[in-house]
Design an enzyme around this catalytic site. Structure first.
Site, short mmCIF file in Angstrom:
data_model
loop_
_atom_site.label_atom_id
_atom_site.label_comp_id
_atom_site.label_asym_id
_atom_site.label_seq_id
_atom_site.Cartn_x
_atom_site.Cartn_y
_atom_site.Cartn_z
NE ARG A 1 -2.49 -3.95 -1.60
CZ ARG A 1 -1.85 -4.71 -0.71
NH1 ARG A 1 -0.54 -4.69 -0.66
NH2 ARG A 1 -2.52 -5.49 0.11
CG HIS B 1 -4.80 0.28 -4.00
ND1 HIS B 1 -4.09 0.26 -2.82
CD2 HIS B 1 -5.60 -0.81 -3.95
CE1 HIS B 1 -4.44 -0.79 -2.10
NE2 HIS B 1 -5.37 -1.46 -2.76
CE LYS C 1 -7.08 -0.11 3.61
NZ LYS C 1 -7.73 -0.21 2.31
NE ARG D 1 -3.50 -2.45 2.60
CZ ARG D 1 -3.13 -3.67 3.00
NH1 ARG D 1 -1.88 -3.88 3.41
NH2 ARG D 1 -3.99 -4.67 3.00
CG HIS E 1 -4.07 -8.99 0.29
ND1 HIS E 1 -3.13 -8.59 -0.63
CD2 HIS E 1 -5.18 -8.25 0.03
CE1 HIS E 1 -3.65 -7.67 -1.43
NE2 HIS E 1 -4.90 -7.45 -1.05
CE1 TYR F 1 -7.08 -8.08 -9.86
CE2 TYR F 1 -4.99 -9.20 -9.48
CZ TYR F 1 -5.72 -8.19 -10.08
OH TYR F 1 -5.09 -7.30 -10.90
#
Length: 204
Positions: free
Chosen positions: A154, A151, A97, A66, A177, A186
């Site tokens: 990323r 982003h 996060k 990020r 993540h 994804y």
């Protein structure tokens, strides 16, 4: 402003279809141009800022992190006067996060960035530590100069590894993540699309 040709994606998606290799080389070329200008004795504050912001953007792309993590990583590097430049420069950064647990991830400085580059941009990077909305500063600068959002860098990293059939677990470990569901969906989408494109290569 340099406009990057994007693949057509949902406007609300962070994935803008950036090609990792193309944007990596573009950032590298622009860093070299600025470096050459500075080495010729023409030093402007805007060039130092450009070098600093490009370094942060390349750092983000290189690690699939990020933008806040990239800024934090570069601040840590610029604060460390005892770096061993004979080997890759690595820094450990707190993952953003993560609400329930605190976790950290390792990030590597792109090999094109030299000790001299870091010395040049040190003040510009450290100024971001106490600046208002530093993430937005980089985001706006990148949007204005390259027409892309931070982003999407990323996602370019994630796509790079997805089409190389890297497991979602490893990608998630590299990108920080916590929830695997998004990465699995994804990466499967990317691999499936690549397989569809490559089908005719396998017809005997």
């Amino acid at each position: 402003m340099v406009e990057i040709k994007l693949n057509k994606r949902n406007d609300r998606s962070w994935d803008k279809g950036l090609d990792f290799d193309n944007i990596y080389r573009l950032f590298e070329r622009d860093i070299v141009k600025i470096r050459e200008k500075l080495n010729n004795g023409i030093v402007y504050k805007k060039d130092i800022k450009r070098l600093a912001y490009l370094t942060i953007a390349l750092f983000q792309l290189r690690n699939g992190c990020r933008i806040g993590e990239a800024i934090e990583g570069m601040i840590l590097i610029c604060k460390n006067n005892n770096l061993n430049w004979d080997k890759p420069i690595e820094v450990r950064v707190k993952v953003e996060k993560t609400k329930k647990t605190v976790s950290y991830r390792d990030m590597v400085l792109p090999s094109i960035i030299t000790k001299h580059d870091v010395e040049l941009i040190r003040d510009a990077v450290l100024n971001l530590e106490n600046a208002k909305r530093p993430r937005m500063r980089i985001y706006t600068w990148l949007k204005n100069h390259y027409g892309i959002n931070t982003h999407s860098l990323r996602y370019a990293f994630i796509t790079k590894y997805a089409v190389m059939n890297t497991s979602p677990q490893l990608i998630a470990k590299m990108t920080g993540h916590v929830n695997l569901n998004h990465i699995i969906t994804y990466t499967q989408e990317k691999v499936a699309k690549q397989m569809l494109y490559d089908l005719e290569k396998h017809i005997k």
